[in-house]
Design a protein around this motif. Structure first.
Motif: not given
Length: 581
Positions: A266-270, A303-305, A311-314
């Motif tokens: 999946m894609a994080y960010g914009w 919760g909100e991140i 950050k380090d998730t994924g």
């Protein structure tokens, strides 16, 4: 089915507005946003946002083609457009057809395209189109899932049919919360599970990624399946939650099944050039989850991140890299890479990551579609090849291709095909990259893969944002350092250093040579260099152990066959490329 290779620049499409202008491209290149890749009889097809599509016979040279969806979308989508997404704030259909994905339906004997028709304030709908040929015309079937509804307009959707007794499932207030189930019905990803069932994931920022079962007889939602209402886990309308939520970034889900694992990309960010778009990876033993990363972090946050793209998730699978093998210049350094799909090639089962990317020194909407091979690791992850795919699949190191860096190089700087040894005993061996030469003496002894390497870390905490660091380098663009894989298994860097280890006596001493940073090994190798797999490796550097794959690949800059490694450890991806000459 065959396709003709294009040798000319694609023609510029007549866009709905200037955001959709296609910039000049090198021969064979394509610019398709949110690319979904699929194969039929050895021809590869990519479909993407704004109804762009292209085909190739080699995954390198692409040509654009048209169909009735590209020529006249209103003839197919005009009815559903008027019925749901169209509003004064977004009056044009042409700019609101987003991120399709295509799958073959064995029951219908049709190709099924799931396409988002997007609306203002997330009033969107994913619809189904079918075709007999991937390069043919499409037929509209119907809506699959809606978003953006409220008490005033819900009767224009299938929500009442799905929810049934409102008292049993609660009111619609949860669908007004951007941190809960007020999602945008975009980014469909149809999936066929092990038992032949069809599922579809979808969703975006805000409420996360969800999936539900499809009816294989119709290709639409399976209305016979009911889902409970469990916060952060299931919703009667949207099905099972697999990732995201709490207004954390996350979209463009894609699922791959390999070696007993389901992998979630999946894609994080914009998606903007300076928006930090990036591909993150999770896995699960089951299609519906739970999905976790290498460190055990769940894909569904608790919760909100804020700024979760730093950050380090994924596992961040790729990043912006500038090094000698390529990309080596600002106009070719990839930034904002994302919304990927994955091809499992029919001829050999190899995996290919397909995604769109922007670039440091090009316009905000100047993007391209790129392809990289994915390499399975011994500990069950997938790592991306260090160089973009240009026609040569990754091959294990051997005595021949590690001792002569020009093997496979015809000096044309492009498409230097390196073929796997013909002695590969079976398909399973090729899939795990355990392709063995005829003679044991042909294996790449650890001493032959030792040497100086450019070494790059894919830093998950920074991304290209258009600013420069104090030393003039681009922020978020990862640069290489030089490390040495010593024949005795040490990892070193630098030269002789002086240090004090007896400060009371104030007696300095020098090291015998480069300082040790860790160790490396070929997995399964004996001290004599005899080993059972020619590519699996592990490297420990600065206290972290990474498991990965050695592979010989052509460099992007000049096509020279180069020994590389790609590995993952502690939720971080690393690349290495041996320095020759």
């Amino acid at each position: 089915m065959t396709a003709t290779t294009s040798t000319t620049e694609p023609t510029t499409e007549s866009p709905a507005d200037e955001r959709f202008v296609e910039h000049p491209l090198a021969p064979g290149r394509i610019a398709i946003h949110d690319p979904a890749i699929v194969e039929d009889n050895g021809t590869y097809y990519v479909f993407g946002t704004h109804r762009r599509c292209a085909r190739s016979t080699d995954l390198v040279h692409w040509e654009r083609f048209e169909n009735n969806l590209t020529r006249d979308p209103a003839s197919l989508l005009g009815g559903i457009w008027e019925a749901w997404p169209k509003q004064p704030e977004n009056p044009a259909l042409e700019g609101n057809t987003w991120a399709p994905d295509v799958i073959w339906n064995d029951v219908m004997r049709k190709w099924c395209m799931y396409l988002s028709v997007n609306g203002h304030e997330f009033r969107s709908v994913i619809v189904l189109l079918t075709a007999d040929r991937l390069d043919g015309d499409w037929t509209y079937v119907g809506p699959v899932v809606y978003s953006g509804f409220n008490v005033d307009n819900v009767g224009r959707t299938d929500v009442p049919r799905v929810l049934g007794d409102e008292a049993a499932h609660g009111d619609l207030s949860r669908y007004a919360s951007l941190k809960d189930t007020r999602i945008n019905a975009i980014d469909a990803a149809p999936i066929r599970c092990d038992h032949g069932e069809l599922w579809m994931s979808f969703g975006s920022w805000f409420g996360g990624i969800w999936m539900f079962k499809l009816d294989p007889k119709t290709g639409l939602r399976d209305y016979s399946v009911r889902y409970p209402l469990v916060h952060d886990s299931a919703d009667p309308y949207y099905g099972v939650k697999v990732a995201g939520g709490y207004w954390n970034s996350g979209e463009g889900s894609y699922f791959v099944h390999r070696n007993g694992w389901w992998y979630l990309f999946m894609a994080y960010g914009w998606l903007g050039r300076t928006g930090g778009y990036q591909i993150r990876l999770f896995r699960s033993r089951n299609l519906v989850g739970p999905y976790v990363d290498q460190n055990g972090n769940p894909a569904i946050p608790n919760g909100e991140i804020p700024d979760n793209q730093t950050k380090d998730t994924g596992i961040r699978l790729t990043s912006s890299v500038k090094w000698s093998g390529g990309p080596a210049d600002d106009d070719t350094v990839e930034v904002s890479q994302g919304h990927n799909s994955v091809l499992t090639r029919g001829s050999d089962g190899r995996l290919f990551l397909t995604y769109h990317t922007r670039f440091i020194d090009r316009g905000d909407e100047d993007y391209e579609t790129h392809v990289r091979e994915l390499l399975p690791t011994a500990d069950g992850w997938l790592t991306a090849a260090p160089y973009e795919y240009r026609g040569a699949a990754a091959v294990p190191p051997t005595a021949a291709n590690t001792s002569d860096p020009t093997v496979g190089d015809d000096d044309d700087g492009f498409d230097d095909y390196i073929v796997a040894p013909s002695s590969a005993p079976n398909l399973a061996a090729r899939l795990c990259h355990c392709v063995r030469p005829v003679h044991e003496s042909d294996l790449a002894h650890p001493s032959l893969v030792s040497g100086d390497y450019e070494f790059v870390r894919h830093d998950p905490h920074a991304y290209f944002n258009g600013t420069r660091n104090a030393d003039g380098t681009w922020h978020g663009v990862n640069l290489p350092e030089t490390i040495t894989l010593q024949p005795d298994g040490r990892v070193t860097s630098g030269g002789v250093v002086d240090f004090f280890d007896t400060p009371d006596a104030n007696l300095p001493r020098s090291t015998d040579g480069p300082v040790s940073r860790g160790s490396w090994r070929m997995l399964g190798a004996t001290p004599a260099g005899v080993h059972c797999c020619d590519s699996d490796m592990a490297i420990t550097i600065d206290g972290m152990t990474y498991t990965g794959v050695f592979a010989v690949l052509p460099r992007e800059t000049d096509g020279r066959a180069t020994l590389t490694f790609s590995a993952i450890g502690g939720n971080q991806a690393i690349w290495g490329a041996r320095i020759e000459g």
